[in-house]
Design a protein around this motif. Structure first.
Motif, PDB file in Angstrom:
ATOM      1  N   ALA A 187     -27.703  -7.431 -81.159  1.00 23.83           N
ATOM      2  CA  ALA A 187     -28.978  -6.939 -81.704  1.00 23.83           C
ATOM      3  C   ALA A 187     -28.773  -6.311 -83.078  1.00 23.83           C
ATOM      4  N   PHE A 188     -27.705  -5.545 -83.217  1.00 27.02           N
ATOM      5  CA  PHE A 188     -27.376  -4.901 -84.505  1.00 27.02           C
ATOM      6  C   PHE A 188     -27.160  -5.964 -85.579  1.00 27.02           C
ATOM      7  N   ASP A 189     -26.335  -6.971 -85.267  1.00 28.12           N
ATOM      8  CA  ASP A 189     -26.058  -8.045 -86.233  1.00 28.12           C
ATOM      9  C   ASP A 189     -27.329  -8.813 -86.585  1.00 28.12           C
ATOM     10  N   THR A 190     -28.200  -9.017 -85.571  1.00 34.29           N
ATOM     11  CA  THR A 190     -29.444  -9.756 -85.806  1.00 34.29           C
ATOM     12  C   THR A 190     -30.328  -9.030 -86.803  1.00 34.29           C
ATOM     13  N   LEU A 191     -30.471  -7.739 -86.626  1.00 32.59           N
ATOM     14  CA  LEU A 191     -31.319  -6.970 -87.536  1.00 32.59           C
ATOM     15  C   LEU A 191     -30.737  -6.917 -88.951  1.00 32.59           C
ATOM     16  N   GLN A 192     -29.426  -6.756 -89.044  1.00 29.47           N
ATOM     17  CA  GLN A 192     -28.804  -6.759 -90.370  1.00 29.47           C
ATOM     18  C   GLN A 192     -29.029  -8.103 -91.061  1.00 29.47           C
ATOM     19  N   SER A 193     -28.852  -9.187 -90.311  1.00 27.88           N
ATOM     20  CA  SER A 193     -29.067 -10.525 -90.855  1.00 27.88           C
ATOM     21  C   SER A 193     -30.518 -10.714 -91.279  1.00 27.88           C
ATOM     22  N   ALA A 194     -31.445 -10.221 -90.448  1.00 28.12           N
ATOM     23  CA  ALA A 194     -32.875 -10.357 -90.749  1.00 28.12           C
ATOM     24  C   ALA A 194     -33.247  -9.607 -92.024  1.00 28.12           C
ATOM     25  N   LYS A 222     -29.645   1.231 -74.705  1.00 28.75           N
ATOM     26  CA  LYS A 222     -28.571   1.176 -75.711  1.00 28.75           C
ATOM     27  C   LYS A 222     -28.939   0.209 -76.839  1.00 28.75           C
ATOM     28  N   ILE A 223     -29.495  -0.954 -76.476  1.00 29.05           N
ATOM     29  CA  ILE A 223     -29.891  -1.942 -77.487  1.00 29.05           C
ATOM     30  C   ILE A 223     -30.905  -1.328 -78.456  1.00 29.05           C
ATOM     31  N   LYS A 224     -31.890  -0.637 -77.907  1.00 27.42           N
ATOM     32  CA  LYS A 224     -32.903   0.004 -78.754  1.00 27.42           C
ATOM     33  C   LYS A 224     -32.261   1.036 -79.681  1.00 27.42           C
ATOM     34  N   ARG A 225     -31.382   1.824 -79.126  1.00 27.63           N
ATOM     35  CA  ARG A 225     -30.739   2.897 -79.914  1.00 27.63           C
ATOM     36  C   ARG A 225     -29.905   2.324 -81.064  1.00 27.63           C
ATOM     37  N   VAL A 226     -29.185   1.251 -80.787  1.00 23.09           N
ATOM     38  CA  VAL A 226     -28.341   0.636 -81.813  1.00 23.09           C
ATOM     39  C   VAL A 226     -29.188  -0.047 -82.888  1.00 23.09           C
ATOM     40  N   MET A 227     -30.282  -0.687 -82.491  1.00 28.01           N
ATOM     41  CA  MET A 227     -31.176  -1.321 -83.465  1.00 28.01           C
ATOM     42  C   MET A 227     -31.732  -0.300 -84.446  1.00 28.01           C
ATOM     43  N   GLN A 228     -31.978   0.897 -83.946  1.00 25.90           N
ATOM     44  CA  GLN A 228     -32.573   1.939 -84.787  1.00 25.90           C
ATOM     45  C   GLN A 228     -31.610   2.458 -85.859  1.00 25.90           C
ATOM     46  N   LYS A 229     -30.334   2.110 -85.744  1.00 25.20           N
ATOM     47  CA  LYS A 229     -29.381   2.442 -86.809  1.00 25.20           C
ATOM     48  C   LYS A 229     -29.626   1.580 -88.034  1.00 25.20           C
ATOM     49  N   VAL A 230     -30.202   0.392 -87.805  1.00 23.24           N
ATOM     50  CA  VAL A 230     -30.536  -0.501 -88.917  1.00 23.24           C
ATOM     51  C   VAL A 230     -31.975  -0.268 -89.378  1.00 23.24           C
TER      52      VAL A 230
END
Length: 317
Positions: A187-194, A222-230
């Protein structure tokens, strides 16, 4: 009434009519028996109608609300004929759906200033989650949005492969890792790529199950929390996909997921293969979460935005 005006194109409306045909046929066979031999709406008719709604998977709580609303109209208008009951049902159910902000959309659009708009899709395996994601991606791309998919259901290799097939079919990028990878990392990589691709919409697939329910729900958090770093506001939408053909079991799934994560939108699939279309009404009302999409067939165009007026018109006409 005038607010049941034509909103969908004739093709789209025809697909909705066909998709709800089994539910409508089942409902009206019960409904006609409920009012047989009656000219006015009385206690017997209302008791029979209550049974019809419950057995049509509207759910007990929502059924009682609908009956109370009709009772109020009977008291106010003094005399209501059974011929008017169908129209009254349509009006009251549309009003009920309005209270959860369900069914206001007419097309696939993102009404948000946040970019990218992140949709995290949740739901148990087998409800049509991956198919819904693929069809959503197709519809958003059709509207001119730049879409990126994230394969964060790393528990099943098949889930990653299925999402890749959809990405290839629709012609949009996908971010994935190998089976067993950390879903939050995907999820983190996806948001950075987006963000790097200046994407408009991101759709993240998540696991339908892990080794136990507690782990799954912790994983979603956890997925939500990590996405919010991006992106601090991500995900703007947590979309719960439910299989409409399971009827009351869909209520149990909704209860399970809404207790564990902040679901703020619903997609109800497989309505064309069942007579349980009433579940759409009950789930939206009981959980006070808007229904955004419904699946009324296998085709790409047969995932539709949920519009309460068109749905009620198709269901009760």
């Amino acid at each position: 009434m005038s607010f049941f005006k034509k909103i969908f194109s004739s093709d789209k409306k025809e697909q909705l009519d066909q998709g709800l045909e089994k539910s409508k046929t089942s409902f009206f066979s019960k409904f006609n028996k409920a009012i047989a031999g009656k000219s006015k709406v009385d206690d017997d008719v209302l008791d029979n109608l209550e049974e019809v709604l419950v057995t049509s998977d509207v759910g007990v709580e929502t059924t009682l609300k609908i009956i109370e609303r009709i009772e109020a109209r009977v008291a106010r208008d003094k005399y209501l004929g059974t011929q008017e009951l169908n129209q009254i049902l349509r009006e009251e159910i549309a009003a009920l759906l309005s209270e959860t902000n369900s069914g206001d959309a007419t097309d696939f659009s993102v009404k948000s200033t946040d970019k990218p708009y992140v949709i995290m899709v949740v739901g148990v395996n087998g409800v049509g989650k991956t198919t819904t994601i693929g069809k959503l991606a197709f519809q958003f791309k059709k509207q001119g949005y730049n879409v990126v998919l994230g394969a964060a259901d790393t528990f099943r290799a098949a889930a990653i492969d299925q999402l890749q097939i959809w990405a290839d079919r629709v012609g949009i990028p996908i971010v994935k890792q190998s089976m067993g990878s950390d879903p939050a990392s995907v999820a983190f990589d996806t948001l950075q790529s987006a963000v790097n691709q200046n994407a408009d919409v991101v759709i993240i697939d998540t696991a339908g199950r892990l080794h136990n329910k507690v782990n799954l729900m912790n994983e979603l958090t956890k997925i939500k929390r990590v996405m919010q770093k991006v992106l601090p506001n991500a995900p703007q939408e947590v979309l719960l996909v439910l299989d409409g053909s399971t009827g009351q079991n869909a209520f149990e799934q909704a209860k399970h997921f809404t207790a564990a994560t902040e679901v703020n939108a619903l997609a109800v699939t497989k309505l064309d293969g069942t007579a349980k279309g009433g579940v759409v009404i009950g789930i939206s009302d009981q959980f006070q979460i808007p229904v955004k999409y419904i699946g009324v067939g296998e085709g790409l165009e047969q995932l539709q935005v949920f519009n309460k007026f068109e749905f009620v018109d198709s269901f009760f006409k």
